[in-house]
Design a protein around this motif. Structure first.
Motif, PDB file in Angstrom:
ATOM      1  N   ALA A 136       0.858 -26.321   0.554  1.00  0.00           N
ATOM      2  CA  ALA A 136       1.988 -25.399   0.579  1.00  0.00           C
ATOM      3  C   ALA A 136       2.049 -24.521  -0.661  1.00  0.00           C
ATOM      4  O   ALA A 136       2.499 -23.388  -0.590  1.00  0.00           O
ATOM      5  CB  ALA A 136       3.289 -26.186   0.712  1.00  0.00           C
ATOM      6  N   CYS A 137       1.618 -25.031  -1.810  1.00  0.00           N
ATOM      7  CA  CYS A 137       1.784 -24.296  -3.065  1.00  0.00           C
ATOM      8  C   CYS A 137       0.939 -23.032  -3.052  1.00  0.00           C
ATOM      9  O   CYS A 137      -0.284 -23.098  -2.938  1.00  0.00           O
ATOM     10  CB  CYS A 137       1.386 -25.161  -4.254  1.00  0.00           C
ATOM     11  N   PRO A 138       1.551 -21.852  -3.187  1.00  0.00           N
ATOM     12  CA  PRO A 138       0.767 -20.621  -3.170  1.00  0.00           C
ATOM     13  C   PRO A 138       0.066 -20.342  -4.500  1.00  0.00           C
ATOM     14  O   PRO A 138      -0.721 -19.419  -4.589  1.00  0.00           O
ATOM     15  CB  PRO A 138       1.809 -19.546  -2.863  1.00  0.00           C
ATOM     16  N   TYR A 139       0.344 -21.124  -5.518  1.00  0.00           N
ATOM     17  CA  TYR A 139      -0.224 -20.888  -6.837  1.00  0.00           C
ATOM     18  C   TYR A 139      -1.355 -21.860  -7.179  1.00  0.00           C
ATOM     19  O   TYR A 139      -1.857 -21.855  -8.288  1.00  0.00           O
ATOM     20  CB  TYR A 139       0.877 -20.989  -7.890  1.00  0.00           C
ATOM     21  N   ASN A 140      -1.711 -22.723  -6.260  1.00  0.00           N
ATOM     22  CA  ASN A 140      -2.720 -23.758  -6.504  1.00  0.00           C
ATOM     23  C   ASN A 140      -2.425 -24.548  -7.778  1.00  0.00           C
ATOM     24  O   ASN A 140      -3.321 -24.851  -8.555  1.00  0.00           O
ATOM     25  CB  ASN A 140      -4.130 -23.166  -6.601  1.00  0.00           C
ATOM     26  N   ALA A 141      -1.161 -24.850  -7.987  1.00  0.00           N
ATOM     27  CA  ALA A 141      -0.783 -25.529  -9.218  1.00  0.00           C
ATOM     28  C   ALA A 141      -0.840 -27.036  -9.070  1.00  0.00           C
ATOM     29  O   ALA A 141      -0.656 -27.755 -10.032  1.00  0.00           O
ATOM     30  CB  ALA A 141       0.622 -25.111  -9.617  1.00  0.00           C
ATOM     31  N   ARG A 142      -1.076 -27.507  -7.866  1.00  0.00           N
ATOM     32  CA  ARG A 142      -1.012 -28.945  -7.632  1.00  0.00           C
ATOM     33  C   ARG A 142      -2.398 -29.550  -7.538  1.00  0.00           C
ATOM     34  O   ARG A 142      -3.302 -28.956  -6.988  1.00  0.00           O
ATOM     35  CB  ARG A 142      -0.240 -29.224  -6.354  1.00  0.00           C
ATOM     36  N   TYR A 143      -2.509 -30.733  -8.076  1.00  0.00           N
ATOM     37  CA  TYR A 143      -3.786 -31.443  -8.066  1.00  0.00           C
ATOM     38  C   TYR A 143      -3.579 -32.857  -7.579  1.00  0.00           C
ATOM     39  O   TYR A 143      -2.493 -33.406  -7.662  1.00  0.00           O
ATOM     40  CB  TYR A 143      -4.398 -31.439  -9.468  1.00  0.00           C
ATOM     41  N   PHE A 144      -4.644 -33.410  -7.084  1.00  0.00           N
ATOM     42  CA  PHE A 144      -4.572 -34.758  -6.534  1.00  0.00           C
ATOM     43  C   PHE A 144      -5.367 -35.702  -7.418  1.00  0.00           C
ATOM     44  O   PHE A 144      -6.419 -35.339  -7.934  1.00  0.00           O
ATOM     45  CB  PHE A 144      -5.164 -34.755  -5.117  1.00  0.00           C
ATOM     46  N   ASN A 145      -4.847 -36.879  -7.609  1.00  0.00           N
ATOM     47  CA  ASN A 145      -5.527 -37.878  -8.429  1.00  0.00           C
ATOM     48  C   ASN A 145      -6.570 -38.599  -7.603  1.00  0.00           C
ATOM     49  O   ASN A 145      -6.262 -39.554  -6.903  1.00  0.00           O
ATOM     50  CB  ASN A 145      -4.502 -38.893  -8.903  1.00  0.00           C
ATOM     51  N   PHE A 146      -7.816 -38.118  -7.711  1.00  0.00           N
ATOM     52  CA  PHE A 146      -8.866 -38.791  -6.949  1.00  0.00           C
ATOM     53  C   PHE A 146      -9.380 -40.013  -7.688  1.00  0.00           C
ATOM     54  O   PHE A 146      -9.970 -40.897  -7.092  1.00  0.00           O
ATOM     55  CB  PHE A 146     -10.027 -37.830  -6.683  1.00  0.00           C
ATOM     56  N   LYS A 147      -9.147 -40.038  -8.985  1.00  0.00           N
ATOM     57  CA  LYS A 147      -9.765 -41.070  -9.796  1.00  0.00           C
ATOM     58  C   LYS A 147      -8.799 -41.447 -10.909  1.00  0.00           C
ATOM     59  O   LYS A 147      -8.156 -40.573 -11.479  1.00  0.00           O
ATOM     60  CB  LYS A 147     -11.044 -40.478 -10.399  1.00  0.00           C
ATOM     61  N   LYS A 157       2.974 -13.460  -7.452  1.00  0.00           N
ATOM     62  CA  LYS A 157       3.228 -13.469  -6.003  1.00  0.00           C
ATOM     63  C   LYS A 157       4.714 -13.420  -5.678  1.00  0.00           C
ATOM     64  O   LYS A 157       5.223 -14.255  -4.928  1.00  0.00           O
ATOM     65  CB  LYS A 157       2.584 -14.708  -5.356  1.00  0.00           C
ATOM     66  N   GLU A 158       5.386 -12.433  -6.266  1.00  0.00           N
ATOM     67  CA  GLU A 158       6.832 -12.328  -6.041  1.00  0.00           C
ATOM     68  C   GLU A 158       7.172 -12.046  -4.587  1.00  0.00           C
ATOM     69  O   GLU A 158       8.260 -12.383  -4.121  1.00  0.00           O
ATOM     70  CB  GLU A 158       7.411 -11.215  -6.915  1.00  0.00           C
ATOM     71  N   ASP A 159       6.231 -11.411  -3.886  1.00  0.00           N
ATOM     72  CA  ASP A 159       6.499 -11.014  -2.498  1.00  0.00           C
ATOM     73  C   ASP A 159       6.683 -12.214  -1.573  1.00  0.00           C
ATOM     74  O   ASP A 159       7.204 -12.072  -0.473  1.00  0.00           O
ATOM     75  CB  ASP A 159       5.354 -10.152  -1.990  1.00  0.00           C
ATOM     76  N   LEU A 160       6.285 -13.403  -2.025  1.00  0.00           N
ATOM     77  CA  LEU A 160       6.419 -14.569  -1.145  1.00  0.00           C
ATOM     78  C   LEU A 160       7.847 -15.104  -1.104  1.00  0.00           C
ATOM     79  O   LEU A 160       8.177 -15.940  -0.268  1.00  0.00           O
ATOM     80  CB  LEU A 160       5.481 -15.692  -1.607  1.00  0.00           C
ATOM     81  N   GLY A 161       8.681 -14.629  -2.035  1.00  0.00           N
ATOM     82  CA  GLY A 161      10.070 -15.070  -2.026  1.00  0.00           C
ATOM     83  C   GLY A 161      10.293 -16.473  -2.554  1.00  0.00           C
ATOM     84  O   GLY A 161      11.317 -17.079  -2.287  1.00  0.00           O
ATOM     85  N   GLU A 170      10.531 -17.099  -5.708  1.00  0.00           N
ATOM     86  CA  GLU A 170      11.282 -16.897  -6.952  1.00  0.00           C
ATOM     87  C   GLU A 170      10.815 -17.816  -8.079  1.00  0.00           C
ATOM     88  O   GLU A 170      11.549 -18.698  -8.527  1.00  0.00           O
ATOM     89  CB  GLU A 170      12.783 -17.084  -6.707  1.00  0.00           C
ATOM     90  N   PRO A 171       9.581 -17.607  -8.532  1.00  0.00           N
ATOM     91  CA  PRO A 171       9.081 -18.443  -9.631  1.00  0.00           C
ATOM     92  C   PRO A 171       9.832 -18.172 -10.928  1.00  0.00           C
ATOM     93  O   PRO A 171      10.382 -17.092 -11.124  1.00  0.00           O
ATOM     94  CB  PRO A 171       7.617 -18.021  -9.756  1.00  0.00           C
ATOM     95  N   LYS A 172       9.883 -19.183 -11.789  1.00  0.00           N
ATOM     96  CA  LYS A 172      10.601 -19.039 -13.046  1.00  0.00           C
ATOM     97  C   LYS A 172       9.673 -18.949 -14.256  1.00  0.00           C
ATOM     98  O   LYS A 172      10.105 -19.155 -15.370  1.00  0.00           O
ATOM     99  CB  LYS A 172      11.582 -20.206 -13.213  1.00  0.00           C
ATOM    100  N   VAL A 173       8.386 -18.681 -13.993  1.00  0.00           N
ATOM    101  CA  VAL A 173       7.469 -18.421 -15.097  1.00  0.00           C
ATOM    102  C   VAL A 173       7.215 -16.914 -15.127  1.00  0.00           C
ATOM    103  O   VAL A 173       6.701 -16.349 -14.166  1.00  0.00           O
ATOM    104  CB  VAL A 173       6.153 -19.204 -14.932  1.00  0.00           C
ATOM    105  N   TYR A 174       7.607 -16.270 -16.212  1.00  0.00           N
ATOM    106  CA  TYR A 174       7.522 -14.820 -16.332  1.00  0.00           C
ATOM    107  C   TYR A 174       6.377 -14.464 -17.255  1.00  0.00           C
ATOM    108  O   TYR A 174       6.171 -15.114 -18.272  1.00  0.00           O
ATOM    109  CB  TYR A 174       8.837 -14.256 -16.882  1.00  0.00           C
ATOM    110  N   TYR A 175       5.636 -13.414 -16.893  1.00  0.00           N
ATOM    111  CA  TYR A 175       4.492 -12.979 -17.705  1.00  0.00           C
ATOM    112  C   TYR A 175       4.802 -11.635 -18.342  1.00  0.00           C
ATOM    113  O   TYR A 175       5.299 -10.722 -17.676  1.00  0.00           O
ATOM    114  CB  TYR A 175       3.234 -12.871 -16.861  1.00  0.00           C
ATOM    115  N   LEU A 176       4.482 -11.539 -19.630  1.00  0.00           N
ATOM    116  CA  LEU A 176       4.572 -10.268 -20.319  1.00  0.00           C
ATOM    117  C   LEU A 176       3.156  -9.733 -20.466  1.00  0.00           C
ATOM    118  O   LEU A 176       2.266 -10.449 -20.927  1.00  0.00           O
ATOM    119  CB  LEU A 176       5.179 -10.455 -21.711  1.00  0.00           C
ATOM    120  N   GLY A 177       2.938  -8.501 -20.070  1.00  0.00           N
ATOM    121  CA  GLY A 177       1.623  -7.888 -20.233  1.00  0.00           C
ATOM    122  C   GLY A 177       0.591  -8.389 -19.271  1.00  0.00           C
ATOM    123  O   GLY A 177      -0.570  -8.569 -19.594  1.00  0.00           O
TER     124      GLY A 177
END
Lengths: 246, 124
Positions: free
Chosen positions: A148-159, A232-236, A238-245
């Protein structure tokens, strides 16, 4: 009394009895447990600002600090590595000129987190102060959140991770999904997350964390005043990590 | 003729005593072993005494003996989901009960239960 009446009366009595007993136990406090209402987290909304102009390209201070602090399973093997925060290179081509940038990526702690919506056991959820946390006690390792995560921020503990870098903090046993929790344990005690601390100590202070509801905080001021971008703001989400530059 | 006599006679007390003793045997056995264990109890320390950093546990001994798991579960929920980081934690348990081999594992082995705290949480 016919059969139909008997079932009506019997069913009604059982329902009233059980729910009455539960209500009495709940009200008298013999079933322990907290509710959202008495949580100390209400009213806050933690957000992060990453200033990419200050971020040094080959610096890995935040990554190392995060891996040490949270016992992140890092095996130097891309099949099993878990990243709570990671650095990638972005290349943008306009015409014949291309520019490269190194960007820090982590869990965006969305206001409407898709990972929490799909979690079948409510292991991933949004805390009252806006941090998206995985309750590893509940996680069954179904990996819906990773899809589900559109940012690929999640990882699985394989080991399993064998060594224990920071014994004050738990590690994760294999078979659970994990992601950045914005060092919720530090934020609850009024400290800054490990990556922010490392960045201000070693680097240029490119990462900032603060309460977005508090208009006096540095983060809220930057978000109000400067040209910040989110991923990916268009996905709605509403992420709370903001980037400058970016 | 003879078998009919036996059937008509009332069973003697000795014959009746045999099934009654067989039925009562496990009950008597448990009563005797319980009484024997009561005598032995004072001499042997089952659990290691805590290395007292705190003079008192967070709850009284009787509560902890039966309900420590309820307490830990409630505290876990409070910390992880509601951010209430109070004074009770697995780390604080470890300050007095210093070894999990000599403390937690003793009872949990005896009832063959495996708590899965230590896959993730550090406890010496």
């Amino acid at each position: 009394m016919d059969r139909r009446d008997f079932f009506k009366i019997a069913g009604g009595t059982i329902l009233a009895g059980t729910s009455g007993v539960y209500a009495i136990r709940r009200l008298t406090g013999s079933i322990p447990g907290s509710t959202v209402a008495d949580s100390p987290l209400t009213g806050k909304k933690w957000g992060m600002v990453i200033d990419l102009s200050k971020c040094v390209e080959d610096c890995t201070a935040c990554l190392d600090a995060c891996r040490y602090e949270n016992n992140v399973a890092f095996h130097q093997d891309e099949r099993w590595d878990v990243h709570w925060i990671r650095k990638i290179r972005l290349e943008s081509k306009i015409g014949t000129t291309s520019t490269e940038k190194s960007v820090i990526l982590l869990c965006n702690h969305c206001e409407k987190p898709p990972c929490a919506q799909v979690c079948p056991v409510q292991a991933t959820y949004k805390r009252e102060d806006g941090i998206v946390v995985v309750d590893h006690h509940r996680c069954i390792g179904c990996r819906y959140c990773m899809i589900a995560c559109p940012y690929n921020a999640r990882y699985f503990n394989f080991k399993d991770k064998e060594d224990w870098s920071n014994t004050d903090r738990p590690k994760r046993s294999h078979g659970v999904a994990e992601a950045c929790n914005l060092c919720a344990h530090r934020i609850d005690l009024g400290e800054l997350p490990a990556c922010v601390e490392a960045c201000s100590n070693v680097g240029e202070g490119a990462i900032m964390v603060g309460d977005m509801n508090d208009s006096g905080s540095e983060v809220a001021k930057i978000i109000m005043a400067e040209a910040v971008k989110r991923l990916k703001e268009d996905l709605g989400t509403e992420p709370k990590v903001y980037y400058l530059g970016l | 003729m003879r078998s009919k006599d036996i059937l008509n006679n009332k069973p003697s007390a000795a014959v009746a005593a045999i099934p009654i003793t067989i039925i009562l045997l496990p009950v008597l056995y448990s009563i005797f072993t319980f009484a024997f264990a009561q005598e032995k109890k004072g001499t042997e320390q089952f659990l290691e005494m805590p290395d007292a950093v705190y003079t008192k546990c967070v709850r009284d001994t009787e509560y902890m003996r039966h309900n420590h798991w309820v307490l830990l579960r409630v505290v876990r929920e409070d910390v992880v989901r509601y951010g209430k980081r109070g004074e009770i934690s697995l780390k604080r348990c470890g300050e007095c009960h210093t070894s999990r081999e000599k403390f937690c594992k003793k009872c949990h082995d005896a009832v063959s239960m495996k708590p899965d705290c230590y896959g993730c949480h550090y406890y010496p």
